[in-house]
Design a protein around this motif. Structure first.
Motif, short mmCIF file in Angstrom:
data_model
loop_
_atom_site.label_atom_id
_atom_site.label_comp_id
_atom_site.label_asym_id
_atom_site.label_seq_id
_atom_site.Cartn_x
_atom_site.Cartn_y
_atom_site.Cartn_z
N LYS A 173 39.36 -9.12 -25.37
CA LYS A 173 38.24 -9.73 -24.66
C LYS A 173 38.67 -10.75 -23.61
CE LYS A 173 34.66 -9.25 -28.20
NZ LYS A 173 33.61 -9.95 -28.98
N ARG A 174 39.92 -11.18 -23.67
CA ARG A 174 40.38 -12.21 -22.74
C ARG A 174 41.67 -11.78 -22.07
NH1 ARG A 174 36.60 -16.62 -22.22
NH2 ARG A 174 35.44 -16.70 -24.17
N VAL A 175 41.83 -12.24 -20.84
CA VAL A 175 43.03 -11.94 -20.06
C VAL A 175 43.71 -13.27 -19.69
CG1 VAL A 175 43.92 -10.99 -17.89
CG2 VAL A 175 42.09 -9.79 -19.15
N SER A 176 45.02 -13.33 -19.83
CA SER A 176 45.79 -14.52 -19.46
C SER A 176 46.53 -14.26 -18.16
CB SER A 176 46.79 -14.88 -20.56
OG SER A 176 46.12 -15.23 -21.76
N VAL A 177 46.57 -15.29 -17.31
CA VAL A 177 47.26 -15.20 -16.03
C VAL A 177 48.12 -16.44 -15.83
CG1 VAL A 177 45.42 -13.81 -15.00
CG2 VAL A 177 45.39 -16.30 -14.75
N ARG A 178 49.07 -16.34 -14.91
CA ARG A 178 49.90 -17.48 -14.53
C ARG A 178 49.72 -17.74 -13.04
NH1 ARG A 178 54.23 -15.69 -16.30
NH2 ARG A 178 54.93 -14.66 -14.39
N LEU A 179 49.45 -19.00 -12.68
CA LEU A 179 49.29 -19.38 -11.28
C LEU A 179 50.65 -19.35 -10.60
CD1 LEU A 179 46.80 -22.38 -11.58
CD2 LEU A 179 46.29 -19.94 -11.33
N GLU A 180 50.79 -18.50 -9.58
CA GLU A 180 52.08 -18.31 -8.93
C GLU A 180 52.26 -19.20 -7.70
OE1 GLU A 180 54.50 -16.48 -10.00
OE2 GLU A 180 53.51 -15.38 -11.62
N ALA A 181 51.24 -19.30 -6.86
CA ALA A 181 51.39 -20.08 -5.63
C ALA A 181 50.03 -20.34 -5.02
CB ALA A 181 52.26 -19.33 -4.62
N PRO A 182 49.83 -21.51 -4.37
CA PRO A 182 48.56 -21.76 -3.66
C PRO A 182 48.44 -20.84 -2.46
CG PRO A 182 50.14 -23.49 -3.19
CD PRO A 182 50.76 -22.64 -4.26
N VAL A 183 47.22 -20.54 -2.10
CA VAL A 183 46.93 -19.65 -0.97
C VAL A 183 46.25 -20.45 0.13
CG1 VAL A 183 45.65 -17.62 -0.21
CG2 VAL A 183 46.74 -17.65 -2.47
N ASP A 184 46.75 -20.33 1.34
CA ASP A 184 46.11 -20.97 2.50
C ASP A 184 44.94 -20.09 2.92
OD1 ASP A 184 45.34 -22.16 4.81
OD2 ASP A 184 47.21 -21.84 5.91
N ASN A 185 43.73 -20.51 2.54
CA ASN A 185 42.57 -19.67 2.77
C ASN A 185 41.41 -20.52 3.28
OD1 ASN A 185 40.75 -17.56 2.82
ND2 ASN A 185 40.19 -17.78 0.67
N ASP A 186 41.53 -21.03 4.49
CA ASP A 186 40.48 -21.83 5.08
C ASP A 186 39.59 -20.94 5.93
OD1 ASP A 186 38.90 -23.88 5.97
OD2 ASP A 186 40.30 -24.51 7.53
N ARG A 187 38.46 -20.52 5.38
CA ARG A 187 37.54 -19.66 6.11
C ARG A 187 36.19 -20.35 6.31
NH1 ARG A 187 38.76 -13.48 3.91
NH2 ARG A 187 41.02 -13.63 4.10
#
Length: 273
Positions: A59-73
């Motif tokens: 029921k749950r998925v685990s993730v690891r934060l790899e890098a910030p994304v430059d996403n200024d829209r």
């Protein structure tokens, strides 16, 4: 790259492992992603990360934060739409399309001619539904900032709150216009009359690292639009007495769910950089 909205948290950082909510986990499973696959996660406040799936549970998925994304829209100016709520599912349409066009906040209003009238639990549920519509639209259009859907108010109460806030200096100076059905200054001319707009600078290196909110703006616009049939004469007069300006969107009569989007499109065309 699949994009999913997660709850904002000040402690999020590269390398951290997260367990996604059940709803987001379900989307990841439907896409049949596997450990090692990449996704993008955004918190609705301007921060976004590239993350890797670590573990697929039932029921749950685990993730690891790899890098910030430059996403200024974000638009270089902040726009709030205060709208007399149109009936049926047209408010859903307004929220979805306004999110795509870059709105920062939406204030649902009950006016004299409103068909849709909400209060109590029903109003709370509707606002929560519209907030979810905004989240889904932000996921689709690539924004990392989710517009705020404010609680439902009557037009009279909201105009008073606006005036009280301005008097107390609790809000920045904003350019305020009523989308009017009467003879009024064209919106493009009204924009030309405003003091020189200070556009938001490009995000700094610190902002790209996810430590500063994207989408900050030094200039704000607020557009007031009535429901089906428009604002009553007394309602528009009350706004004008409070310092608002009547503006026109052209010679054609636009629907209640079209006019605020047209105004937002003009803003985007004029200030988008």
């Amino acid at each position: 790259m699949p994009r999913f909205h997660i709850e904002a948290s000040p402690g999020l950082a590269t390398g951290m492992e997260l367990t996604l909510s059940e709803g987001v986990s379900r989307h990841v499973q439907v896409l049949r992603l596997q450990p090692g696959d990449d996704v993008h996660l955004f918190d609705g406040g301007g921060q976004e990360w590239r993350a890797a799936v670590v573990e697929m549970g039932r029921k749950r998925v685990s993730v690891r934060l790899e890098a910030p994304v430059d996403n200024d829209r974000e638009l270089p100016v902040a726009v709030t739409l205060a709208v007399g709520m149109p009936a049926n599912d047209r408010m859903d349409f307004v929220v979805e399309k306004a999110t795509e066009l870059g709105v920062r906040a939406i204030q649902p209003l009950m006016c004299e001619r409103s068909v849709l009238r909400l209060d109590g639990d029903r109003a709370l549920k509707k606002v929560a539904h519209w907030q979810a519509v905004a989240v889904a639209a932000a996921e689709q259009c690539g924004r990392s900032v989710v517009p705020v859907i404010h609680p439902v108010m009557t037009l009279g109460a909201w105009l008073k709150a606006e005036a009280d806030g301005a008097a107390l200096g609790s809000r920045p100076v904003r350019h305020r216009a009523v989308l009017s059905l009467r003879e009024a200054v064209p919106l493009s001319d009204w924009l030309g009359e405003q003091p020189q707009v200070v556009l938001r600078a490009a995000p700094s290196e610190e902002a790209r690292g996810g430590r500063q909110r994207n989408g900050e703006s030094t200039t704000q616009f607020v557009f007031l639009n009535g429901p089906e049939g428009g604002l009553a004469h007394a309602e528009e007069e009350a706004a004008l007495r409070a310092g608002w300006r009547s503006v026109s969107l052209g010679r054609r009569v636009l629907r209640a769910d079209t006019a605020p989007l047209a105004a937002l499109s003009v803003i985007a065309a004029r200030y988008e950089v």
